[in-house]
Motif scaffolding. Structure first.
Motif, PDB file in Angstrom:
ATOM      1  N   GLY A  72       0.793  -1.223   0.000  1.00  0.00           N
ATOM      2  CA  GLY A  72       0.000   0.000   0.000  1.00  0.00           C
ATOM      3  C   GLY A  72       0.823   1.270   0.000  1.00  0.00           C
ATOM      4  N   LEU A  73       2.131   1.143  -0.252  1.00  0.00           N
ATOM      5  CA  LEU A  73       3.011   2.309  -0.257  1.00  0.00           C
ATOM      6  C   LEU A  73       3.100   2.961  -1.631  1.00  0.00           C
ATOM      7  CD1 LEU A  73       5.925   0.926   1.965  1.00  0.00           C
ATOM      8  CD2 LEU A  73       4.035   2.432   2.647  1.00  0.00           C
ATOM      9  N   LEU A  74       2.759   2.202  -2.642  1.00  0.00           N
ATOM     10  CA  LEU A  74       2.751   2.697  -4.016  1.00  0.00           C
ATOM     11  C   LEU A  74       1.431   2.332  -4.664  1.00  0.00           C
ATOM     12  CD1 LEU A  74       6.157   2.051  -5.883  1.00  0.00           C
ATOM     13  CD2 LEU A  74       4.902   4.198  -5.687  1.00  0.00           C
ATOM     14  N   SER A  75       1.058   3.095  -5.674  1.00  0.00           N
ATOM     15  CA  SER A  75      -0.149   2.805  -6.442  1.00  0.00           C
ATOM     16  C   SER A  75       0.209   2.731  -7.912  1.00  0.00           C
ATOM     17  CB  SER A  75      -1.198   3.905  -6.227  1.00  0.00           C
ATOM     18  OG  SER A  75      -2.203   3.832  -7.227  1.00  0.00           O
ATOM     19  N   LEU A  76      -0.398   1.788  -8.626  1.00  0.00           N
ATOM     20  CA  LEU A  76      -0.173   1.726 -10.065  1.00  0.00           C
ATOM     21  C   LEU A  76      -0.624   3.000 -10.757  1.00  0.00           C
ATOM     22  CD1 LEU A  76      -1.272  -1.957 -10.809  1.00  0.00           C
ATOM     23  CD2 LEU A  76       1.060  -1.055 -10.801  1.00  0.00           C
ATOM     24  N   GLY A  77      -1.536   3.722 -10.127  1.00  0.00           N
ATOM     25  CA  GLY A  77      -2.051   4.949 -10.713  1.00  0.00           C
ATOM     26  C   GLY A  77      -1.347   6.209 -10.234  1.00  0.00           C
ATOM     27  N   GLN A  78      -0.268   6.060  -9.444  1.00  0.00           N
ATOM     28  CA  GLN A  78       0.408   7.251  -8.933  1.00  0.00           C
ATOM     29  C   GLN A  78       1.109   7.993 -10.057  1.00  0.00           C
ATOM     30  OE1 GLN A  78       2.964   6.673  -5.594  1.00  0.00           O
ATOM     31  NE2 GLN A  78       3.658   8.793  -5.550  1.00  0.00           N
ATOM     32  N   PRO A  79       0.892   9.294 -10.176  1.00  0.00           N
ATOM     33  CA  PRO A  79       1.570  10.079 -11.211  1.00  0.00           C
ATOM     34  C   PRO A  79       3.046  10.289 -10.873  1.00  0.00           C
ATOM     35  CG  PRO A  79      -0.465  11.151 -10.486  1.00  0.00           C
ATOM     36  CD  PRO A  79      -0.142  10.081  -9.491  1.00  0.00           C
ATOM     37  N   LEU A  80       3.893  10.189 -11.872  1.00  0.00           N
ATOM     38  CA  LEU A  80       5.312  10.426 -11.675  1.00  0.00           C
ATOM     39  C   LEU A  80       5.569  11.860 -11.246  1.00  0.00           C
ATOM     40  CD1 LEU A  80       8.265   9.513 -11.851  1.00  0.00           C
ATOM     41  CD2 LEU A  80       8.194  10.001 -14.308  1.00  0.00           C
ATOM     42  N   ARG A  81       4.741  12.796 -11.698  1.00  0.00           N
ATOM     43  CA  ARG A  81       4.953  14.203 -11.386  1.00  0.00           C
ATOM     44  C   ARG A  81       4.825  14.483  -9.884  1.00  0.00           C
ATOM     45  NH1 ARG A  81       1.851  16.160 -15.222  1.00  0.00           N
ATOM     46  NH2 ARG A  81       3.463  16.375 -16.798  1.00  0.00           N
ATOM     47  N   GLU A  82       4.111  13.608  -9.164  1.00  0.00           N
ATOM     48  CA  GLU A  82       4.026  13.787  -7.713  1.00  0.00           C
ATOM     49  C   GLU A  82       5.358  13.499  -7.037  1.00  0.00           C
ATOM     50  OE1 GLU A  82       0.928  11.367  -6.163  1.00  0.00           O
ATOM     51  OE2 GLU A  82      -0.703  12.584  -7.009  1.00  0.00           O
ATOM     52  N   VAL A  83       6.174  12.690  -7.666  1.00  0.00           N
ATOM     53  CA  VAL A  83       7.479  12.324  -7.120  1.00  0.00           C
ATOM     54  C   VAL A  83       8.569  13.232  -7.680  1.00  0.00           C
ATOM     55  CG1 VAL A  83       9.191  10.458  -6.974  1.00  0.00           C
ATOM     56  CG2 VAL A  83       6.749   9.940  -6.786  1.00  0.00           C
ATOM     57  N   LEU A  84       8.464  13.539  -8.975  1.00  0.00           N
ATOM     58  CA  LEU A  84       9.414  14.432  -9.642  1.00  0.00           C
ATOM     59  C   LEU A  84       8.630  15.608 -10.221  1.00  0.00           C
ATOM     60  CD1 LEU A  84      11.616  11.824 -11.581  1.00  0.00           C
ATOM     61  CD2 LEU A  84      12.105  12.896  -9.383  1.00  0.00           C
ATOM     62  N   PRO A  85       8.428  16.659  -9.439  1.00  0.00           N
ATOM     63  CA  PRO A  85       7.578  17.776  -9.859  1.00  0.00           C
ATOM     64  C   PRO A  85       8.004  18.431 -11.173  1.00  0.00           C
ATOM     65  CG  PRO A  85       8.032  17.918  -7.518  1.00  0.00           C
ATOM     66  CD  PRO A  85       8.916  16.829  -8.050  1.00  0.00           C
ATOM     67  N   GLY A  86       9.283  18.368 -11.510  1.00  0.00           N
ATOM     68  CA  GLY A  86       9.749  19.002 -12.743  1.00  0.00           C
ATOM     69  C   GLY A  86       9.630  18.126 -13.971  1.00  0.00           C
TER      70      GLY A  86
END
Length: 326
Positions: A72-86
């Motif tokens: 439950g620490l990652l989601s397949l739907g998590q956007p990369l931009r949330e991790v790398l804002p640039g």
């Protein structure tokens, strides 16, 4: 059939070494009960040698990412931009973990050792297409998966390796002694620089026994690597029907799961109920659940530079030598 399982495969390898098509390597086989064959070949080779496995790295990193999804620490739907804002200047679409895992991110692949580093190369990478609308192989996309793993767990991909079955026989450490890759300088300007990137899509060094132990665990479905439900999701086709942006005709002959290659439409394999991955150096890691067997071939010949080596011929010799299941 041969008198003993694997005889035909071993003869194929011996002939390829004798006539100079292959230099050196290790061939191994495992079932759900453990390793049953580990055979080095070529002068000076040991079964304990580490080999550069290149893209065989991808499903190993995929397993690490999916373990975090299980927690439950990652989601397949998590956007990369949330991790790398640039990430993705000018992109109006959303690139998610699922896109990165399935080569559908639209991230343009680049050099394996970019001057500014992999992370900056990923952030600046132009979009080839809107995420999820096509398929184009991208090793650089795995830098995004590594970033998500680090963000979710506070640990690097390297640090997660030891938790996988067989992970003690795998490393991204550029200081680890490994069998030299022949002709690598023809394709990579600075191989030492590439090793230092610890590339999460192509930089793994592995011993054959490590991949065999990991494969054996996956065949057992013991949950030590990932839960069987997770593995089933990882080996479900994710790219069916998408346009394929590749000059390589073999890309049309298989599907992609979540990092796994699914060779269900191969025109050269006799047994197509298989998942796994191949590497640029010719390394192979394939699992045949219907036969309860995993096969590993680690070699050091950069595959584009080895004429006359058709690795599917080896896989056909291997699968047709297996005992008939009653």
């Amino acid at each position: 059939m041969t008198d003993r399982p694997y005889d035909a495969a071993l003869r194929w390898i011996s002939a390829a070494v004798d006539d100079g098509r292959l230099d050196r390597g290790v061939f191994g086989v495992a079932t759900s009960r453990g390793t049953v064959l580990l055979e080095p070949f070529g002068r000076g080779t040991s079964a304990d040698d580490h080999f550069a496995v290149f893209s065989v790295t991808k499903p190993v990193v995929g397993l690490i990412a999916l373990r975090l999804v299980e927690q439950g620490l990652l989601s397949l739907g998590q956007p990369l931009r949330e991790v790398l804002p640039g990430f993705g200047p000018g992109r109006t679409d959303e690139v998610t973990l699922r896109h990165l895992l399935t080569h559908t991110s639209g991230v343009l692949d680049g050099k394996v050792d970019p001057p500014g580093g992999l992370r900056q190369s990923l952030i600046d990478a132009p979009a080839v297409f809107r995420a999820g609308t096509a398929l184009q192989y991208s090793s650089l996309a795995f830098e995004g998966i590594a970033a998500m793993i680090e963000h979710a767990s506070g640990r690097t991909v390297d640090e997660h390796l030891a938790e996988l079955p067989g992970g003690d026989a795998m490393t991204f450490d550029p200081g680890c002694p490994a069998v030299a890759v022949t002709e690598i300088d023809r394709f990579v300007a600075d191989y030492a620089s590439f090793r230092r990137t610890r590339h999460p899509g192509a930089g793994l060094l592995a011993r054959a026994d490590g991949l065999l132990r990991l494969g054996s665990s996956l065949l057992r479905g013991d949950g030590a690597a990932v839960h069987p439900v997770t593995l089933a999701a990882m080996t479900t086709p994710q790219s069916t029907g998408l346009p394929i942006l590749s000059a390589d005709p073999t890309f049309a002959e298989h599907d992609w799961g979540l990092t796994w290659t699914l060779r269900d439409r191969s025109t050269t394999l006799l047994e197509r109920r298989v998942y796994g991955h191949g590497g640029w150096s010719g390394c192979q890691w394939w699992l045949y659940p219907g036969h309860d067997v995993c096969v590993v071939l680690l070699v050091n010949n950069l595959y584009p530079g080895v004429p006359g080596v058709q690795l599917d011929n080896l896989l056909n010799a291997f699968t047709t030598g297996l005992p008939l299941r009653r």
